[in-house]
Structures are given as structure tokens and as C-alpha cells.
Design a protein around this motif. Structure first.
Motif, short mmCIF file in Angstrom:
data_model
loop_
_atom_site.label_atom_id
_atom_site.label_comp_id
_atom_site.label_asym_id
_atom_site.label_seq_id
_atom_site.Cartn_x
_atom_site.Cartn_y
_atom_site.Cartn_z
N ASN A 91 -47.09 -0.87 -15.58
CA ASN A 91 -47.57 0.05 -14.56
C ASN A 91 -46.73 1.32 -14.57
O ASN A 91 -45.64 1.36 -14.03
N VAL A 124 -52.38 0.79 -9.00
CA VAL A 124 -52.86 -0.20 -9.95
C VAL A 124 -52.86 -1.53 -9.23
O VAL A 124 -51.84 -1.92 -8.65
N THR A 125 -54.01 -2.22 -9.22
CA THR A 125 -54.07 -3.51 -8.54
C THR A 125 -54.58 -4.57 -9.49
O THR A 125 -55.17 -4.30 -10.48
N PHE A 157 -48.01 4.15 -13.31
CA PHE A 157 -48.91 4.98 -12.51
C PHE A 157 -48.17 5.92 -11.56
O PHE A 157 -48.61 7.01 -11.29
N VAL A 165 -50.43 1.60 -18.31
CA VAL A 165 -51.31 2.33 -17.40
C VAL A 165 -50.58 3.59 -16.95
O VAL A 165 -49.42 3.54 -16.52
N ASP A 194 -41.23 7.05 -13.27
CA ASP A 194 -41.99 6.51 -14.39
C ASP A 194 -42.52 7.63 -15.27
O ASP A 194 -42.46 7.56 -16.49
#
Length: 182
Positions: free
Chosen positions: A92, A181-182, A94, A133, A103
Motif C-alpha cells: 500500500n 486502499v481496502t 497510497f 498500489v 510513501d
């Protein structure tokens, strides 16, 4: 610390962008390798079992970059022990929290560190596919990650028969719009 445990040599600084200044302005795989990228991956493939790698990560105290800082070794061991078929790694990147761009900065400044970390996680849990992602607004990060993946494939570090082994790994970048993000 992971590199130090694997090789017995001092590892990278325990800071977000410990290598970034070394490769600033040169995103090539050659510059990244001179700065230490892919050394842990080369050490692991073919000579360290996935279980041993998980043990190294557990002993290192490596934690996830999320707000909870969950121990990476614990997460990897649970994934490796899951009684399932195909396994996947989803990283992740994101960065949906307002004002939190750690990130993004890491993906833009040291994309090889991100891709190598994903490869190590995939190897540890037995995954052959991984997705990083990225927030759709982070075009530079996505482009640099894709370039790092392509360069690693060109060196035989990703794809089929990694470093002459029977190990295969496909890494993709997926840009998503939205909030989390899930």
C-alpha cells in the motif's frame, strides 16, 4: 538491519531515505545497486529459505510503515502459514492521510528499495504475484516504480527463473483513485 543480519556487514541507515542522496538524479538500476539495492535479494534467493527469511525479519524488529507499525515478521509468518493456494503481496503506497507523503517520497526517491522489499515479502510468503498500489495523482512515483521493475526484470531479478533459480515473481504497479486502499 536486515542487510546486516544477512551479510554480517553494517546495513543501511534506519531512516526513510537512507540511500536517496546516493542515487539522487540517477534512478538507474546501476546507481541503485552501487548504493546497496538488490543486495539482500541476491543474498536470499537460492540460499535462504522463506522460513529463515521470516525469522531474520522477526529478529530484526522490522515494522510496517502504517500508523500501527505492525511487526512485519508476524504478518509474513501468518501469511506464509495460511492454508490457501495462490498468495499475493499488495504493498500500500497510497498515502491517503492528508499531509503524509512518506510513501510517495520513498517511491519517488528510492523505488528499488520498495520493489526489493516487495520481492522479499513475496518470497517469504510464497507469493508469485505482487502489486504496488499507488495514488493515481502520484505519476512520478508510479513511473519510477515501473522503471525499477523493468530494470530488475532486465537483470533477472524479477520474472521467471530469478537469478537462475526456479523462483518466479511478477510485480505490477496499480494506480488507484479514491481515498483509501481496502
Amino acid at each position: 538491519r536486515l542487510m546486516e543480519i544477512l551479510t554480517g556487514r553494517p546495513g543501511w541507515p534506519q531512516v526513510l531515505l537512507g540511500r536517496a542522496a546516493t542515487v539522487a538524479g540517477d534512478a538507474s538500476i546501476e546507481a541503485a545497486e552501487r548504493a546497496g539495492a538488490w543486495a539482500a535479494w541476491r543474498q536470499v534467493v537460492g540460499s535462504v529459505s522463506p522460513d529463515a527469511l521470516i525469522g531474520i525479519v522477526e529478529r530484526s524488529g522490522l515494522r510496517g510503515r502504517g500508523g500501527a507499525g505492525f511487526p512485519a515478521g508476524t504478518k509474513w509468518r501468518a501469511a506464509a502459514n495460511a492454508d490457501r493456494g495462490q498468495r499475493y503481496v499488495v504493498a500500500n503506497g497510497f498515502s491517503a492521510d492528508p499531509g503524509a507523503h512518506g510513501d510517495r517520497i520513498l517511491m519517488e526517491q528510492d523505488p528499488h528499495a520498495v520493489v526489493e522489499g516487495v520481492a522479499l515479502a513475496a518470497y517469504a510468503i510464497g507469493a508469485t504475484e505482487a502489486t504496488i498500489v499507488v495514488n493515481a495523482t502520484y505519476g512520478t512515483a508510479a513511473a519510477r516504480l515501473r522503471a525499477a521493475i523493468a530494470a530488475a526484470e532486465g537483470r533477472g531479478l524479477l520474472g521467471d527463473g530469478i537469478l537462475g533459480s526456479s523462483i518466479g515473481l511478477t510485480v505490477r504497479v496499480r494506480e488507484l483513485a479514491g481515498s483509501f486502499v481496502t
